[in-house]
Design an enzyme around this catalytic site. Structure first.
Site, PDB file in Angstrom:
ATOM      1  N   SER A 163       0.783  -2.141   5.470  1.00 51.92           N
ATOM      2  CA  SER A 163       1.565  -1.056   4.880  1.00 51.92           C
ATOM      3  C   SER A 163       1.249   0.316   5.473  1.00 51.92           C
ATOM      4  O   SER A 163       1.937   1.289   5.179  1.00 51.92           O
ATOM      5  CB  SER A 163       1.318  -1.005   3.363  1.00 51.92           C
ATOM      6  OG  SER A 163       1.750  -2.196   2.736  1.00 51.92           O
ATOM      7  N   PHE A 187       4.401 -11.055  11.083  1.00 52.03           N
ATOM      8  CA  PHE A 187       5.187 -11.401   9.882  1.00 52.03           C
ATOM      9  C   PHE A 187       6.636 -10.936  10.007  1.00 52.03           C
ATOM     10  O   PHE A 187       7.215 -10.413   9.044  1.00 52.03           O
ATOM     11  CB  PHE A 187       4.560 -10.779   8.618  1.00 52.03           C
ATOM     12  CG  PHE A 187       3.083 -11.017   8.471  1.00 52.03           C
ATOM     13  CD1 PHE A 187       2.552 -12.288   8.607  1.00 52.03           C
ATOM     14  CD2 PHE A 187       2.217  -9.969   8.192  1.00 52.03           C
ATOM     15  CE1 PHE A 187       1.185 -12.513   8.478  1.00 52.03           C
ATOM     16  CE2 PHE A 187       0.860 -10.175   8.050  1.00 52.03           C
ATOM     17  CZ  PHE A 187       0.337 -11.448   8.202  1.00 52.03           C
ATOM     18  N   GLU A 271      15.661  -1.366   0.890  1.00 53.84           N
ATOM     19  CA  GLU A 271      14.993  -2.664   0.958  1.00 53.84           C
ATOM     20  C   GLU A 271      14.338  -2.998  -0.382  1.00 53.84           C
ATOM     21  O   GLU A 271      14.438  -4.126  -0.886  1.00 53.84           O
ATOM     22  CB  GLU A 271      13.945  -2.661   2.070  1.00 53.84           C
ATOM     23  CG  GLU A 271      13.204  -3.984   2.214  1.00 53.84           C
ATOM     24  CD  GLU A 271      12.129  -3.958   3.289  1.00 53.84           C
ATOM     25  OE1 GLU A 271      11.515  -5.013   3.540  1.00 53.84           O
ATOM     26  OE2 GLU A 271      11.897  -2.879   3.878  1.00 53.84           O
ATOM     27  N   GLY A 392       7.526  -5.503   1.889  1.00 49.60           N
ATOM     28  CA  GLY A 392       8.186  -4.248   1.548  1.00 49.60           C
ATOM     29  C   GLY A 392       7.262  -3.231   0.910  1.00 49.60           C
ATOM     30  O   GLY A 392       7.711  -2.181   0.435  1.00 49.60           O
TER      31      GLY A 392
END
Length: 412
Positions: A163, A187, A271, A392
């Site tokens: 992140s 990923f 998102e 996310g």
């Protein structure tokens, strides 16, 4: 393509009879945010799912990816281009962000989160190009993507970064009319099948101010991909990608050099809203399967639903879903009215993923041993709880982001 050219999605088709609402979607008839146009779209996407997806989803889960042909079929059905500009092959006139939420809901009906993640991966890969890219780049990329002929993915996350987007390490050095890219991404949804990657790279100094976005041709020399096996989202191919002296034309720069961070950030709100809606939809699927099981499964001489403890579980599942859906719809309305703020999307994502975790757990309790055997939707949804809570933006990052934006105490 304009709505009038899409018979199964047109607003003029609303006058036709709409199939009877089911327990899966009757909540929309009681909401002020949805009208007959959303119902018409729901029925259209539902027919597509029943015809083109439901009979094959178990096989695609086992194979670990979706067929490319599904993208073309979804484009022909008007699903891929929904709310994208007509000049690039989409159809946006008369459609709002609640129509997008309807699509998310209907794709969730098969109980496989990898379907929406992979089929709709252009929803995170294409917007930065349409928002920041040159007209030449938009015309070159958007039409084949929205026609389902090309697949585009988004490459932000790195093995050592997660992140912490502002500190990504993949570099792009300008050499004449090309950038030379070195590094890797981890990923990446649709990473094995993607033709293009909207990729975050470091073109300048440290921090957010040194980040740019590049469109990378995934067939270029120096691009290597490795498939990642996963606990859930199995029909969505996920990849680790390595770049070794990959030459990317400078014309593939998306927006200004060192100005890519804003393109990344503006993507996150939509998102997270989409993920929150997905959590509500999958929770409904799990609850519906649990409720059906409770009506038909007998214990101690009566159906499961005849036991107070089971009714309490089901009612509490419904309570949590309804509360979260109300927040999803409020955030969607705020976006529509230009009254949204990032902190809300961060907190909403945490609320939605925790709700899904709670509902999936209780649904599994109701199904008992059947929930532990491959084949039920609850089993699959339960395995996919964690990817929603992490992807996310993790819960911890989301709550800290919201806390800083609402109450101060750190950089935002």
């Amino acid at each position: 393509m304009a709505p009038s050219a899409q018979p199964n999605l047109t607003l003029t088709s609303i006058a036709r009879s709409i199939a009877r609402m089911t327990a899966f979607d009757d909540w929309r008839t009681r909401s002020p945010y949805y009208d007959e146009t959303h119902d018409a779209l729901a029925q259209s996407v539902r027919r597509f799912v029943e015809r083109e997806i439901a009979p094959h989803i178990d096989r695609w889960e086992a194979e670990g990816e979706l067929p490319r042909e599904l993208h073309r079929k979804a484009a022909e059905a008007g699903i891929l281009g929904l709310r994208y500009p007509e000049q690039y092959g989409g159809h946006s006139e008369g459609f709002d962000n609640f129509h997008s939420l309807v699509v998310t809901e209907e794709l969730a009906a098969v109980g496989a989160g990898g379907l929406g993640a992979s089929l709709m991966t252009h929803g995170i890969g294409l917007p930065p190009i349409l928002a920041l890219g040159s007209e030449e780049l938009k015309q070159r990329v958007a039409p084949p993507v929205l026609a389902g002929e090309k697949i585009i993915a988004l490459g932000i996350t790195e093995a050592g970064g997660g992140s912490d987007v502002a500190n990504l390490k993949t570099t792009a050095v300008r050499e004449g009319d090309h950038y030379v890219v070195n590094g890797g991404k981890m990923f990446i949804t649709s990473g094995m099948r993607a033709d293009w990657l909207t990729c975050a790279v470091r073109t300048g100094g440290p921090g957010a101010a040194g980040i740019s976005l590049l469109l990378i041709d995934m067939g270029a020399p120096g691009v290597e991909r490795s498939r990642l096996d996963k606990m859930g989202w199995r029909c969505s191919d996920t990849a680790a990608i390595h770049f070794s002296d990959v030459r990317v034309p400078a014309d593939n720069l998306i927006g200004p050099e060192n100005g890519g961070f804003i393109g990344i950030m503006r993507n996150f709100n939509s998102e997270r809203l989409g993920m929150a809606m997905g959590c509500c939809a999958y929770a409904r699927v799990a609850m519906a399967e649990a409720a059906e099981w409770a009506k038909n499964r007998e214990t101690f001489g009566r159906p499961l639903v005849g036991h107070q403890s089971i009714r309490i579980k089901l009612a509490d599942m419904e309570r949590q879903i309804e509360a979260t859906q109300a927040w999803v719809d409020l955030c969607a309305w705020q976006v529509k009215e230009g009254k949204d703020r990032p902190a809300d999307f961060a907190m909403l994502k945490v609320q939605a993923t925790r709700m899904l975790e709670a509902v999936a757990r209780e649904a599994a309790q109701i199904l008992g041993g059947a929930s532990y055997i491959t084949g039920s939707k609850v089993e699959r949804i339960y395995r996919e709880v964690r990817v929603n809570a992490i992807g996310g933006g993790s819960e911890e990052i989301m709550l800290d982001l919201a806390g800083r934006q609402l109450f101060g105490g750190g950089k935002t």
